[in-house]
Design an enzyme around this catalytic site. Sequence first.
Site, PDB file in Angstrom:
ATOM      1  N   ASP A 261      60.575  22.995  91.602  1.00  0.00           N
ATOM      2  CA  ASP A 261      59.167  23.220  91.293  1.00  0.00           C
ATOM      3  C   ASP A 261      58.861  24.718  91.202  1.00  0.00           C
ATOM      4  O   ASP A 261      57.745  25.115  90.867  1.00  0.00           O
ATOM      5  CB  ASP A 261      58.247  22.516  92.286  1.00  0.00           C
ATOM      6  N   SER A 262      59.880  25.537  91.456  1.00  0.00           N
ATOM      7  CA  SER A 262      59.786  26.966  91.175  1.00  0.00           C
ATOM      8  C   SER A 262      59.549  27.230  89.697  1.00  0.00           C
ATOM      9  O   SER A 262      59.183  28.353  89.310  1.00  0.00           O
ATOM     10  CB  SER A 262      61.056  27.681  91.630  1.00  0.00           C
TER      11      SER A 262
ATOM     12  N   ASP B  96      63.197  18.069  91.827  1.00  0.00           N
ATOM     13  CA  ASP B  96      62.363  18.544  92.931  1.00  0.00           C
ATOM     14  C   ASP B  96      61.009  17.837  92.896  1.00  0.00           C
ATOM     15  O   ASP B  96      60.272  17.954  91.910  1.00  0.00           O
ATOM     16  CB  ASP B  96      62.167  20.060  92.785  1.00  0.00           C
TER      17      ASP B  96
ATOM     18  N   LYS C 130      64.721  15.887  95.747  1.00  0.00           N
ATOM     19  CA  LYS C 130      64.538  16.750  96.918  1.00  0.00           C
ATOM     20  C   LYS C 130      63.072  16.760  97.313  1.00  0.00           C
ATOM     21  O   LYS C 130      62.198  16.826  96.456  1.00  0.00           O
ATOM     22  CB  LYS C 130      64.994  18.183  96.619  1.00  0.00           C
TER      23      LYS C 130
ATOM     24  N   GLU D  10      60.316  18.414 100.485  1.00  0.00           N
ATOM     25  CA  GLU D  10      60.175  19.375 101.568  1.00  0.00           C
ATOM     26  C   GLU D  10      59.639  18.715 102.828  1.00  0.00           C
ATOM     27  O   GLU D  10      58.844  17.773 102.769  1.00  0.00           O
ATOM     28  CB  GLU D  10      59.213  20.498 101.152  1.00  0.00           C
TER      29      GLU D  10
ATOM     30  N   GLU E 299      66.014  26.990 103.700  1.00  0.00           N
ATOM     31  CA  GLU E 299      65.492  28.151 102.979  1.00  0.00           C
ATOM     32  C   GLU E 299      64.952  29.188 103.957  1.00  0.00           C
ATOM     33  O   GLU E 299      64.148  28.874 104.838  1.00  0.00           O
ATOM     34  CB  GLU E 299      64.381  27.745 102.009  1.00  0.00           C
TER      35      GLU E 299
END
Length: 265
Positions: free
Chosen positions: A47-48, A86, A116, A118, A185
């Site tokens: 999502d970056s 993501d 993925k 978070e 991270e």
Amino acid sequence: MAKTKLSVLDLLKMKRDGEKASWLTAYDYPTARFAEEAGLDMLLVGDSLGMCVYGYEGTVPVTMDQCIVHCQAVRRGAPRTFVIGDMPFMSYQKSDEDAVVNAGRFLKESMVDAVKLEGGRRVITRIKAILDAGMVVCGHIGLTPQSSGQLGGHKAQGRTAESAQALVEDALAIEAAGAQLLLLEAVPPEVAGFIARRLAIPVYSIGAGPECDGQLLIVSDMIGQFQAFTPKFVKKYADVAGVVTAAMKSYVQDVKKGSFPADEH
């Protein structure tokens, strides 16, 4: 010989054998093709992309539809590479059902190999629900950009004994839930190394030191394409921004002088 796509069992064997996994983010077809040709083990459609592609200030505005489109492009460019999708903000936070539906979209519409999400203990039911639906899950703890506001910004995590203990507990909970992979991270190397040794599943680093089972970087940082800022843990392997800008300047000059197009063009 054509490259063979890795599986989660291959990644687990790499950990056991001490072989580090290399992965990058990718957001488009050309980059994915380059990555597969270069021999990357994995790609993350992160999502970056919100910052690196769309110019957002962070990852929060990114939508599922945007992630799906970019995953589709990356899968076409790297059909023989392990690709992780993501899950963006609010695609899994609301309920286990939402998490399964959106994870399923990644699998059905983009043919990714894993998703993925978070968070640690607070998303365990989401992880279990996605796993129960038959999908592969990569956890993500430490600096979690979607909730960076709660963390006081994009800051390293696990620097105190209390926060380090919380990271260890999150990691153990994620493994116990059945997740096959874990990303750390911006975590101190000694904490990341402890977690990597403690867990049986592969534990990867993005700014978490060398003792993990592999390394991830944002491709736009690594090739010098994203210029807004560069995390201090990034090694720049190229200056794409400089090369492209210089090429465009030369084109402008040629057009202004009338030297392009020439007869051969």
